[in-house]
Design an enzyme around this catalytic site. Structure first.
Site, PDB file in Angstrom:
ATOM      1  N   HIS A   1       0.804  -1.226   0.000  1.00 37.44           N
ATOM      2  CA  HIS A   1       0.000   0.000   0.000  1.00 37.44           C
ATOM      3  C   HIS A   1       0.838   1.278   0.000  1.00 37.44           C
ATOM      4  O   HIS A   1       0.287   2.367  -0.157  1.00 37.44           O
ATOM      5  CB  HIS A   1      -1.039  -0.048   1.119  1.00 37.44           C
ATOM      6  CG  HIS A   1      -2.052  -1.137   0.861  1.00 37.44           C
ATOM      7  ND1 HIS A   1      -2.703  -1.248  -0.354  1.00 37.44           N
ATOM      8  CD2 HIS A   1      -2.480  -2.175   1.614  1.00 37.44           C
ATOM      9  CE1 HIS A   1      -3.498  -2.308  -0.323  1.00 37.44           C
ATOM     10  NE2 HIS A   1      -3.380  -2.888   0.853  1.00 37.44           N
TER      11      HIS A   1
ATOM     12  N   ARG B   1       0.478  -7.886  -8.585  1.00 37.01           N
ATOM     13  CA  ARG B   1      -0.778  -8.426  -9.097  1.00 37.01           C
ATOM     14  C   ARG B   1      -0.796  -8.361 -10.611  1.00 37.01           C
ATOM     15  O   ARG B   1      -0.109  -7.540 -11.223  1.00 37.01           O
ATOM     16  CB  ARG B   1      -1.957  -7.614  -8.536  1.00 37.01           C
ATOM     17  CG  ARG B   1      -2.083  -7.673  -7.025  1.00 37.01           C
ATOM     18  CD  ARG B   1      -3.310  -6.883  -6.584  1.00 37.01           C
ATOM     19  NE  ARG B   1      -4.510  -7.506  -7.091  1.00 37.01           N
ATOM     20  CZ  ARG B   1      -5.333  -8.276  -6.364  1.00 37.01           C
ATOM     21  NH1 ARG B   1      -5.093  -8.471  -5.081  1.00 37.01           N
ATOM     22  NH2 ARG B   1      -6.381  -8.819  -6.897  1.00 37.01           N
TER      23      ARG B   1
ATOM     24  N   ARG C   1      -1.924  -3.094  -9.883  1.00 37.25           N
ATOM     25  CA  ARG C   1      -2.623  -1.946  -9.289  1.00 37.25           C
ATOM     26  C   ARG C   1      -1.767  -1.228  -8.244  1.00 37.25           C
ATOM     27  O   ARG C   1      -2.009  -0.066  -7.970  1.00 37.25           O
ATOM     28  CB  ARG C   1      -3.960  -2.366  -8.685  1.00 37.25           C
ATOM     29  CG  ARG C   1      -3.840  -3.199  -7.453  1.00 37.25           C
ATOM     30  CD  ARG C   1      -5.193  -3.440  -6.817  1.00 37.25           C
ATOM     31  NE  ARG C   1      -6.030  -4.291  -7.657  1.00 37.25           N
ATOM     32  CZ  ARG C   1      -7.035  -5.017  -7.178  1.00 37.25           C
ATOM     33  NH1 ARG C   1      -7.329  -4.966  -5.889  1.00 37.25           N
ATOM     34  NH2 ARG C   1      -7.750  -5.794  -7.960  1.00 37.25           N
TER      35      ARG C   1
ATOM     36  N   THR D   1      -6.896  -9.789  -1.522  1.00 41.25           N
ATOM     37  CA  THR D   1      -7.032 -11.237  -1.651  1.00 41.25           C
ATOM     38  C   THR D   1      -8.213 -11.712  -0.811  1.00 41.25           C
ATOM     39  O   THR D   1      -8.248 -11.484   0.384  1.00 41.25           O
ATOM     40  CB  THR D   1      -5.736 -11.930  -1.171  1.00 41.25           C
ATOM     41  OG1 THR D   1      -4.635 -11.254  -1.765  1.00 41.25           O
ATOM     42  CG2 THR D   1      -5.715 -13.380  -1.555  1.00 41.25           C
TER      43      THR D   1
HETATM   44  N1  PXP Z   1      -1.040 -12.308   3.357  1.00 45.01           N
HETATM   45  C1  PXP Z   1      -1.558 -12.395   2.117  1.00 45.01           C
HETATM   46  C2  PXP Z   1      -1.419 -13.684   1.388  1.00 45.01           C
HETATM   47  C3  PXP Z   1      -2.176 -11.287   1.516  1.00 45.01           C
HETATM   48  O1  PXP Z   1      -2.681 -11.391   0.269  1.00 45.01           O
HETATM   49  C4  PXP Z   1      -2.235 -10.072   2.217  1.00 45.01           C
HETATM   50  C5  PXP Z   1      -2.858  -8.870   1.586  1.00 45.01           C
HETATM   51  O2  PXP Z   1      -2.127  -8.505   0.464  1.00 45.01           O
HETATM   52  C6  PXP Z   1      -1.661 -10.030   3.508  1.00 45.01           C
HETATM   53  C7  PXP Z   1      -1.095 -11.158   4.062  1.00 45.01           C
HETATM   54  C8  PXP Z   1      -1.659  -8.774   4.323  1.00 45.01           C
HETATM   55  O3  PXP Z   1      -2.952  -8.424   4.637  1.00 45.01           O
HETATM   56  P1  PXP Z   1      -3.251  -7.033   5.330  1.00 45.01           P
HETATM   57  O4  PXP Z   1      -2.849  -5.976   4.348  1.00 45.01           O
HETATM   58  O5  PXP Z   1      -4.692  -7.083   5.602  1.00 45.01           O
HETATM   59  O6  PXP Z   1      -2.403  -6.975   6.572  1.00 45.01           O
END
Ligand code: PXP
Length: 248
Positions: free
Chosen positions: A11, A53, A57, A109
């Site tokens: 992010h 991805r 994005r 995801t």
């Molecule tokens: N693990 C996986 C496989 C993910 O796809 C993600 C989100 O990209 C995360 C962990 C981390 O999730 P969050 O951003 O909600 O902490």
């Protein structure tokens, strides 16, 4: 050994893309995922996770190579089970690859990889990555069939999807924690390394302390959100400090 923290920096790229998606070569394009990875290292991160991805994005291929070359932490590439991503992984050579499901419409995801339903395809992908020296994890729901399938395809690790836990309310929380406990026990009994991720934040993490055998948590959104207020280094330091209370 203490619980490890993999910091997902996708992010950081989301913020840059919000302004510069159409101007990728602008000298003003910021923030930099590599800088974020180095700040996470300073805060005590144990590894860096990025998800390139299919729709690009957030993370771009160039980001992946910059983080690989510029940050000494182990790199975990989250990837869909596709020829395109396999070819990227083979040239990037991350330390780990985590196979995830991916659809273009999803916000993030959603749900784990259906390893049981795609067994030959996943087995081939795992085999190719392992031959290239990349350790492989499978992002799966806390479900016995998926864990059995993970063992069958030769993965070394699983990452238990904690999204349902994170979205649960009231009595559902305990039920989700119990699913994770059972899944973790089962996977550890099969000698799989057990990681967890998705939706873990500073407020809900202590409920996951009931889940045994966990080696690493992968956390992105909550750390990047906290970093906006206190900086990435401090956000990671706070998460690591909170995780130190994991009792197993
Ligand atoms: N693990 C996986 C496989 C993910 O796809 C993600 C989100 O990209 C995360 C962990 C981390 O999730 P969050 O951003 O909600 O902490």
């Amino acid at each position: 050994m203490s619980l490890l923290l993999g910091v997902n920096i996708d992010h950081v790229a989301t913020l840059r893309q919000a302004r510069y998606a159409l101007l990728p070569d602008s000298p003003n394009a910021e923030p930099s995922p590599l800088d974020a990875a180095l700040d996470a290292l300073a805060g005590g991160a144990d590894s860096i996770t990025i998800h390139v991805r299919a729709d690009r994005r957030h993370m771009q291929d160039r980001d992946a190579f910059e983080v690989r070359a510029g940050c000494p932490l182990p790199l975990n590439l989250e990837m869909g089970v596709t020829a395109e991503m396999l070819s990227l992984a083979l040239s990037l050579k991350p330390d780990f690859a985590c196979l995830v499901p991916e659809t273009r419409e999803e916000v993030t995801t959603e749900g784990g990889l259906d390893v049981a339903g795609r067994i030959e395809e996943v087995r081939r992908c795992v085999g190719t990555l392992r031959e290239a020296g990349i350790r492989v994890s499978l992002f799966i729901d806390p479900d016995g069939h998926q864990i059995e399938a993970a063992g069958e395809v030769g993965a070394e690790m699983i990452e238990l999807h904690t999204g349902c836990f994170a979205n649960a309310e009231g009595d559902e929380v305990e039920a989700e924690v119990n699913r994770l406990i059972e899944a973790s026990r089962m996977a550890a009994g099969m000698d799989l390394q057990v990681n967890a991720g998705h939706g873990i934040n500073y407020r809900n993490l202590d409920r996951l302390f009931a889940v045994p055998f966990l080696t690493e948590w992968n956390i992105g959104h909550s750390i990047v959100s906290r970093a906006i207020r206190v900086g990435m280094e401090q956000a990671v330091r706070e998460m690591k400090a909170a995780m130190a209370a994991y009792p197993f």
